[in-house]
Design an enzyme around this catalytic site. Structure first.
Site, mmCIF file in Angstrom:
data_model
loop_
_atom_site.group_PDB
_atom_site.id
_atom_site.type_symbol
_atom_site.label_atom_id
_atom_site.label_comp_id
_atom_site.label_asym_id
_atom_site.label_seq_id
_atom_site.Cartn_x
_atom_site.Cartn_y
_atom_site.Cartn_z
ATOM 1 N N LYS A 222 0.351 -1.080 -0.031
ATOM 2 C CA LYS A 222 0.099 -0.189 -0.360
ATOM 3 C C LYS A 222 1.163 0.897 0.352
ATOM 4 O O LYS A 222 2.114 1.264 0.555
ATOM 5 C CB LYS A 222 -1.088 0.064 1.221
ATOM 6 C CG LYS A 222 -1.651 -1.500 1.400
ATOM 7 C CD LYS A 222 -2.738 -1.196 2.653
ATOM 8 C CE LYS A 222 -3.835 -2.189 2.838
ATOM 9 N NZ LYS A 222 -4.950 -1.609 1.820
ATOM 10 N N ARG B 252 -10.428 -10.870 1.882
ATOM 11 C CA ARG B 252 -11.704 -12.151 0.898
ATOM 12 C C ARG B 252 -10.807 -13.460 1.554
ATOM 13 O O ARG B 252 -11.682 -14.984 1.365
ATOM 14 C CB ARG B 252 -11.589 -12.038 -0.644
ATOM 15 C CG ARG B 252 -10.707 -11.647 -1.389
ATOM 16 C CD ARG B 252 -11.123 -10.753 -3.118
ATOM 17 N NE ARG B 252 -10.996 -9.714 -2.352
ATOM 18 C CZ ARG B 252 -10.942 -8.180 -2.858
ATOM 19 N NH1 ARG B 252 -11.648 -9.150 -4.400
ATOM 20 N NH2 ARG B 252 -11.241 -7.819 -2.946
#
Length: 523
Positions: free
Chosen positions: A302, A376
Site C-alpha cells: 500500500k 477475502r
C-alpha cells in the site's frame, strides 16, 4: 524465536512454500498486560439524585420533566426557564444547553431527546451526556421522563459514549473524571436489572471490539488476539473455544489464510468461539470476521499515507467476538459461533506473490492477482471450515473488505451483499433496530465472469470494476449456494475521525450491536 515447518499436507500442493529460516519477532517495549484505559464512570440507578451531583436533564421540548423540577427550588426553576428561552433551546434531538451557577448544583446540562424518543435516541442522549460532561469533576445524575427499561437504554448510551483508549498516554495526559453517574428512575431495581441483563453485556462487547481494533499491531497480532479474547471469555458459561494454528490449518489444506500470513513471522490463526444458550436451536448462526491484524498490502504494498490505520483491518473479527461476548454474558437464548480469521499481511522474501496459485480447504484454486486483496482469502477458508465443522443454519461475514464500498456509501452505511432475500431482510431490520444500518448492494451473475482465472478456479481481484461487489462475489464463491449467506463490508464504518454521541474518535466497534440484534431476532 520460531521456525516455520517444512512439511506440507499432500492436499496443500498448490499452497505456499514455508520459510526455511528462523525468524524473530522483535520486542515492542510495550507490556499490554500491565496497563489499561483510564477508569470509566460507574453507572448505577436510584430513585433520587445524589446531593452535590451535576445534573443532566433529558427533555423532549423546552419544558423540564417533573423529575427535574423536583430537584430545583423555585428560583432555580425560574433561572433555567429564563436560560432556555434566551437560548432558544427546544429539546430537539441532539441539542444541548449547559448552565452553571444555578442553585446548589455545580452544573446543569439540558439534552434534547426529541418527541417520543426511540431506544436509539435515548441511547444517543446518554452518549451525549457522556461526551459533554467527560471533564466534569463532580458525580453526575441523569434525570428525565423515562421508565426502568428506558433508563437502561440511556445508561447503555452513556457506557459506550464514555469509552476511551488512552492506555499508552504517559506525558501530559489529563486523566478524565471518574465520579459515578446515577440514572434517576421511578423503578431503579427494574432499571438496574434491564441494564445488567442486556445493556451492560452489550457495552462490554462493544468495548472489547474497540479495544482490540485500537491496539497497535505490535500488541495485537494473531496469537495475542486469541489470548486477549480468551481472557475476555474466562468464566463465561455456555462458551467453548477452538483455535487452529498454522500446522492444523496446513493439514486441513487452508492455503488461503496461511498463504496470506506467510510473509510475517507471526503465524496465522483461526479462532472459533461457540455459545449456546438455554433453549437455543441445534444449528448455530455463524458470524465470520476478517482478522488481518495489520495489512501492509504484502508484495502489492500500500502507499505509506494512512497505513497506520491498517491496524484496524481486523475490525470484523473484533466485532464478531464482541457480539459473542454480549450474547454469552447476557445468557441470550441463542446459538452462535463467532469465527476470527487471523493473519498479518506483510512483505517478505517468503510472501506470496502476484501470480501465485493457492488452494482452499475444499480444494478450490485461487490465482493471486493482488496480494492486497487478502481479506477475502482468509474469509474463504473460514467459511469453508465453519460450514463443515459446525453445520450452521446461516453464515454472515463481516469485513473491512474494500475501499470501493467507502466510495459508494461513505460512513453512513455498511454494504450488505446476499443471495438470500430473507436473510438480507433480517440483517437490514437488525441494522435499523440496533442503529448500525446497512444498505443492500448488488450481486450480479456477470461478476463471476469478471473474476474468472485462465489458470485457476477464480482470481482474487479483477483489477477494476465494482470492487465491493466483486469482492463479495469472491467471498460467496466459498459458500455453498444452498447455505443462507450474507456479507457485510464495513470499510467505511470501522473507524471514526470525529466523536459522535455513541462513538468516540477512533475504532467504532461497528457490527457488535447489529450482530447481537440479528442473533436475538430469531428466524
Amino acid at each position: 524465536m520460531r521456525t516455520k515447518s517444512l512439511l506440507l499436507a499432500a492436499c496443500f500442493s498448490l499452497a505456499f512454500a514455508p520459510a526455511t529460516v528462523a525468524q524473530t519477532v522483535a520486542g515492542s517495549g510495550i507490556a499490554p498486560a500491565t496497563v489499561s484505559n483510564s477508569a470509566e464512570r460507574a453507572i448505577g440507578f436510584a430513585a433520587n439524585a445524589p446531593e452535590g451531583a451535576a445534573l443532566a436533564i433529558l427533555t423532549a421540548d423546552s419544558s423540564l420533566p417533573a423529575q427535574a423540577n423536583a430537584l430545583l427550588d423555585a428560583s432555580g426553576r425560574e433561572a433555567v426557564a429564563a436560560a432556555v428561552k434566551a437560548a432558544g433551546f427546544d429539546g430537539s434531538a441532539g441539542t444541548t444547553l449547559s448552565l452553571r451557577g444555578i442553585g446548589t448544583r455545580p452544573r446543569i446540562l439540558l439534552v434534547g431527546t426529541g418527541a417520543s424518543p426511540t431506544v436509539n435516541a435515548l441511547a444517543e442522549a446518554g452518549g451525549k451526556v457522556a461526551q459533554e460532561m467527560k471533564s466534569e469533576a463532580h458525580p453526575i445524575a441523569i434525570v428525565g421522563s423515562f421508565d426502568g427499561a428506558q433508563a437502561a437504554d440511556v445508561g447503555f448510551g452513556f457506557a459506550i459514549g464514555q469509552y476511551r483508549f488512552d492506555r499508552y498516554k504517559t506525558v501530559g495526559h489529563k486523566i478524565p473524571a471518574t465520579g459515578a453517574v446515577t440514572l434517576v428512575s421511578a423503578d431503579p431495581a427494574a432499571a438496574q436489572a434491564a441494564f445488567d441483563g442486556r445493556s451492560k453485556p452489550l457495552a462490554d462487547g462493544v468495548r472489547l471490539s474497540r479495544d482490540l481494533a485500537n491496539e497497535p499491531a505490535n500488541v495485537i497480532y494473531p496469537d495475542s488476539f486469541v489470548a486477549r479474547v480468551r481472557e475476555a471469555f474466562a468464566g463465561v458459561p455456555g462458551v467453548s473455544i477452538e483455535v487452529l494454528d498454522e500446522a492444523a490449518m496446513r493439514k486441513l489444506g487452508m492455503g488461503n489464510i496461511v498463504g496470506v500470513g506467510q510473509g510475517s513471522p507471526r503465524g496465522s490463526r483461526m479462532m472459533l468461539v461457540r455459545y449456546r444458550g438455554a433453549g437455543a436451536p441445534a444449528a448455530p448462526l455463524a458470524f465470520v470476521g476478517k482478522g488481518i491484524t495489520f495489512d501492509s498490502g504484502g508484495i502489492s504494498i500500500k502507499p505509506g499515507a494512512n497505513m497506520e490505520n491498517m491496524k484496524g483491518d481486523m475490525s470484523g473479527a473484533a466485532s464478531v467476538m464482541g457480539a459473542a461476548l454480549s450474547l454469552a454474558k447476557s445468557r441470550a437464548p441463542v446459538h452462535i459461533v463467532a469465527v476470527a480469521a487471523l493473519a498479518e499481511n506483510m512483505p517478505d522474501g517468503n510472501s506470496q506473490r502476484p501470480g501465485d496459485v493457492v488452494r482452499s480447504m475444499s480444494g478450490k484454486t485461487v490465482e493471486m492477482i493482488n496480494t492486497d486483496a487478502e481479506g477475502r482469502l482468509v474469509l474463504a477458508d473460514a467459511n469453508e471450515y465453519v460450514a463443515k465443522a459446525y453445520a450452521p443454519r446461516a453464515i454472515v461475514n463481516i469485513a473491512t473488505l474494500t475501499g470501493s464500498i467507502v466510495g459508494a456509501l461513505s460512513d453512513q452505511y455498511a454494504g450488505l451483499f446476499s443471495r438470500d432475500d430473507a436473510l438480507a431482510d433480517r440483517v437490514i431490520a437488525a441494522g435499523k433496530t440496533s442503529g448500525e444500518e446497512v444498505w443492500r448492494m448488488p450481486l450480479h451473475k456477470n461478476y463471476a465472469e469478471r473474476m474468472k482465472s485462465d489458470i485457476a478456479d477464480i482470481r482474487n481481484s479483477s483489477g477494476d470494476g465494482p470492487g465491493a461487489s466483486l469482492g463479495a462475489h469472491f467471498v460467496g464463491f466459498f459458500v455453498d449456494e444452498s447455505m443462507p449467506w450474507a456479507h457485510l463490508d464495513i470499510a467505511g464504518m470501522n473507524r471514526s475521525s470525529k466523536s459522535t454521541p455513541l462513538v468516540p474518535k477512533g475504532m467504532t466497534g461497528f457490527g457488535v450491536r447489529l450482530l447481537d440484534e440479528l442473533a436475538r431476532s430469531g428466524e
